[in-house]
Write a protein that holds these residues in place. Structure first.
Motif, short mmCIF file in Angstrom:
data_model
loop_
_atom_site.label_atom_id
_atom_site.label_comp_id
_atom_site.label_asym_id
_atom_site.label_seq_id
_atom_site.Cartn_x
_atom_site.Cartn_y
_atom_site.Cartn_z
N GLN A 107 3.82 29.57 48.81
CA GLN A 107 4.13 30.76 49.62
C GLN A 107 5.36 30.49 50.48
O GLN A 107 5.49 29.43 51.08
N ILE A 108 6.25 31.48 50.51
CA ILE A 108 7.42 31.44 51.38
C ILE A 108 7.34 32.65 52.30
O ILE A 108 7.15 33.77 51.83
N GLN A 109 7.48 32.41 53.60
CA GLN A 109 7.55 33.49 54.58
C GLN A 109 8.87 33.35 55.32
O GLN A 109 9.21 32.26 55.79
N LEU A 110 9.58 34.46 55.42
CA LEU A 110 10.90 34.42 56.04
C LEU A 110 11.03 35.65 56.94
O LEU A 110 10.63 36.74 56.55
N ARG A 111 11.53 35.45 58.15
CA ARG A 111 11.80 36.57 59.06
C ARG A 111 13.30 36.57 59.34
O ARG A 111 13.87 35.57 59.75
N LEU A 112 13.92 37.72 59.12
CA LEU A 112 15.35 37.90 59.33
C LEU A 112 15.54 38.87 60.50
O LEU A 112 15.00 39.97 60.48
N ALA A 113 16.29 38.43 61.52
CA ALA A 113 16.51 39.27 62.71
C ALA A 113 18.01 39.29 63.05
O ALA A 113 18.49 38.42 63.78
N PRO A 114 18.76 40.26 62.49
CA PRO A 114 20.20 40.33 62.76
C PRO A 114 20.54 41.25 63.93
O PRO A 114 19.86 42.24 64.18
N VAL A 115 21.62 40.90 64.64
CA VAL A 115 22.21 41.77 65.66
C VAL A 115 23.69 41.82 65.33
O VAL A 115 24.36 40.79 65.29
N VAL A 116 24.20 43.03 65.08
CA VAL A 116 25.59 43.19 64.65
C VAL A 116 26.47 43.47 65.86
O VAL A 116 26.20 44.37 66.65
N ALA A 117 27.53 42.67 66.00
CA ALA A 117 28.49 42.84 67.09
C ALA A 117 29.47 43.96 66.76
O ALA A 117 29.52 44.46 65.63
#
Length: 190
Positions: A107-117
């Motif tokens: 199992q792979i769990q990934l959380r992506l949290a981007p903030v664009v400038a």
């Protein structure tokens, strides 16, 4: 029947002054609210995430995420050979990645949290967690017994890491190599 209203000169003058003041008083409004989530740099951006790992498997998916939001990816895969049956009495049973039949999977769990400038650069926080049965296979768990046979519990390998980085949102990819050797390639497009 006749109704007669009488006002004193003072009360009439006071009413007219108050009414005039209310009509000429300046109106103080709050400044307008700028909604940044609809600004062009914050619009939904399509992120393609590709994971390549000898231990935990390979996965890829594309999703649209707005700036300031996070998205969770979870992939379950059968380990090489087949999934490994796990007894419910095994320590940590509830935290294992299991299929519908109770067999341990990768199992792979990934959380992506981007903030664009404002310049279009994404500041990203990526959280990675993975687990898989150890290549050695099944081992006994501290002499526990189940129906007169040694209880068999799989040894597992895990990885967990948080990475912060910047990347462009113009379609160029960014590749990260994690501590366990897993490679994550990300591409962001408007």
């Amino acid at each position: 029947m006749r109704v007669c209203l009488t006002f004193s000169t003072v009360s009439m003058a006071a009413c007219l002054v108050c009414a005039g003041a209310a009509m000429t008083a300046p109106v103080f409004a709050a400044p307008p609210i700028t909604i940044t989530s609809q600004a062009s740099t914050d619009g939904p951006i399509r992120y393609t995430v590709k994971v390549t790992s000898k231990q935990f498997g390979n996965a890829q998916e594309t999703r649209a995420i707005r700036s300031g939001q996070s998205d969770d990816y979870t992939w379950k895969m059968t380990p090489p050979g087949s999934a490994i049956q796990v007894a419910e009495d095994c320590p940590g049973y509830a935290s294992l990645a299991l299929d519908a039949n109770g067999a341990m999977m990768r199992q792979i769990q990934l959380r992506l949290a981007p903030v664009v400038a404002a310049d279009g650069t994404a500041n990203v926080q990526l959280s990675f967690q993975a687990q898989a049965p150890a290549p050695r296979g099944i081992k006994g768990a501290n002499g526990a017994k189940q129906t007169d046979k040694a209880l068999k519990c799989p040894a597992s390998i895990t990885a967990s890491q948080v990475v912060r980085f910047t990347m462009p949102t113009n379609g160029r990819s960014k590749t990260l190599t994690l501590n366990d050797g897993t490679q994550i390639s990300l591409t962001a497009r408007r």
